[in-house]
Design a protein around this motif. Structure first.
Motif, short mmCIF file in Angstrom:
data_model
loop_
_atom_site.label_atom_id
_atom_site.label_comp_id
_atom_site.label_asym_id
_atom_site.label_seq_id
_atom_site.Cartn_x
_atom_site.Cartn_y
_atom_site.Cartn_z
N SER A 22 0.81 -1.22 0.00
CA SER A 22 0.00 0.00 0.00
C SER A 22 0.84 1.27 0.00
CB SER A 22 -0.97 0.00 1.18
OG SER A 22 -0.26 0.00 2.39
N GLU A 27 -1.62 7.68 -4.32
CA GLU A 27 -2.60 8.29 -3.41
C GLU A 27 -3.98 8.42 -4.06
OE1 GLU A 27 -2.67 8.99 -0.12
OE2 GLU A 27 -0.75 7.93 -0.11
N LYS A 30 -5.73 5.10 -3.78
CA LYS A 30 -6.18 4.83 -2.41
C LYS A 30 -7.37 5.72 -2.04
CE LYS A 30 -1.95 5.00 -0.50
NZ LYS A 30 -0.88 4.86 0.52
N GLN A 31 -7.35 6.97 -2.48
CA GLN A 31 -8.45 7.90 -2.17
C GLN A 31 -9.75 7.44 -2.84
OE1 GLN A 31 -7.65 12.02 -2.94
NE2 GLN A 31 -9.78 12.61 -2.66
N GLN A 34 -11.15 4.48 -0.99
CA GLN A 34 -11.80 4.84 0.26
C GLN A 34 -13.16 5.50 0.04
OE1 GLN A 34 -11.27 4.15 3.54
NE2 GLN A 34 -9.83 2.73 2.60
N GLU A 35 -13.27 6.31 -1.02
CA GLU A 35 -14.55 6.94 -1.33
C GLU A 35 -15.59 5.89 -1.75
OE1 GLU A 35 -13.53 9.79 -4.36
OE2 GLU A 35 -12.51 11.10 -2.92
N TYR A 37 -15.40 2.54 -1.10
CA TYR A 37 -15.57 1.50 -0.07
C TYR A 37 -15.15 2.04 1.30
CZ TYR A 37 -15.94 -1.18 -4.29
OH TYR A 37 -16.32 -1.61 -5.54
N PRO A 38 -15.91 2.98 1.84
CA PRO A 38 -15.55 3.53 3.15
C PRO A 38 -15.53 2.45 4.23
CG PRO A 38 -17.73 4.29 2.48
CD PRO A 38 -17.16 3.51 1.34
N GLU A 40 -13.33 0.11 4.50
CA GLU A 40 -12.49 -1.00 4.07
C GLU A 40 -11.05 -0.50 4.12
OE1 GLU A 40 -13.65 -4.01 3.56
OE2 GLU A 40 -15.70 -3.29 3.79
N ASN A 41 -10.34 -0.82 5.18
CA ASN A 41 -9.04 -0.21 5.43
C ASN A 41 -7.84 -1.08 5.15
OD1 ASN A 41 -10.23 2.21 6.38
ND2 ASN A 41 -10.65 1.20 8.34
N ASP A 42 -8.04 -2.32 4.76
CA ASP A 42 -6.89 -3.21 4.63
C ASP A 42 -6.89 -4.01 3.33
OD1 ASP A 42 -4.49 -4.31 5.46
OD2 ASP A 42 -5.48 -5.95 6.54
#
Length: 141
Positions: A22, A27, A30-31, A34-35, A37-38, A40-42
């Motif tokens: 990661s 970036e 990754k951004q 996250q937008e 799939y909020p 989902e951190n890993d």
């Protein structure tokens, strides 16, 4: 023996070279992830043969793969489903057009360019064949 070990080492080096962590993921990618799939951190990040980024992650216990362009644009997300989860129109079309072929894999795909479709992989005489269907059972080209 030395040749076998050299080949094994080479294959292992190539395999690890195609995996990314990661920290090296752009970036923008990754951004966008996250937008979309909020929470989902890993995800596990990898690049594919086209230079796009793949995030492998679980959502409610199911495995997903989301693809992104290096600039962060989302391409598609797919997850495997059971044959029984296909819409009835697709089941009917398969029975009509491919009655003698064995289904080896079914994926539900949400695509930026095609919308939602189903990718059904059949085994035919030792070869695999993919057919994409919309939810109404129409074959996509």
């Amino acid at each position: 023996m030395k040749l076998t070990l050299s080949i094994l080492f080479f294959i292992t080096a190539i395999s690890f070279g195609s995996c990314q962590n990661s920290e090296s993921t752009p970036e923008a990618v990754k951004q966008t992830f996250q937008e979309k799939y909020p929470g989902e951190n890993d995800p596990d990040w990898h690049t594919d043969a086209h230079g796009n980024w793949e995030a492998n992650f679980k959502k409610k216990g199911e495995k997903y793969r989301a693809d992104f362009k290096p600039n962060g644009d989302w391409i598609e997300t797919e997850n495997s489903i059971k044959d029984s989860e296909l819409p009835q129109a697709i089941k009917d079309k398969i029975k009509e057009l491919y009655p003698d072929r064995e289904i080896t894999e079914v994926e539900r795909v949400e695509s930026a360019s095609k919308g939602v479709f189903y990718d059904v992989e059949f085994k035919q005489k030792g070869k695999n064949m993919d057919v994409e269907f919309d939810s109404e059972g129409n074959i996509l080209h």
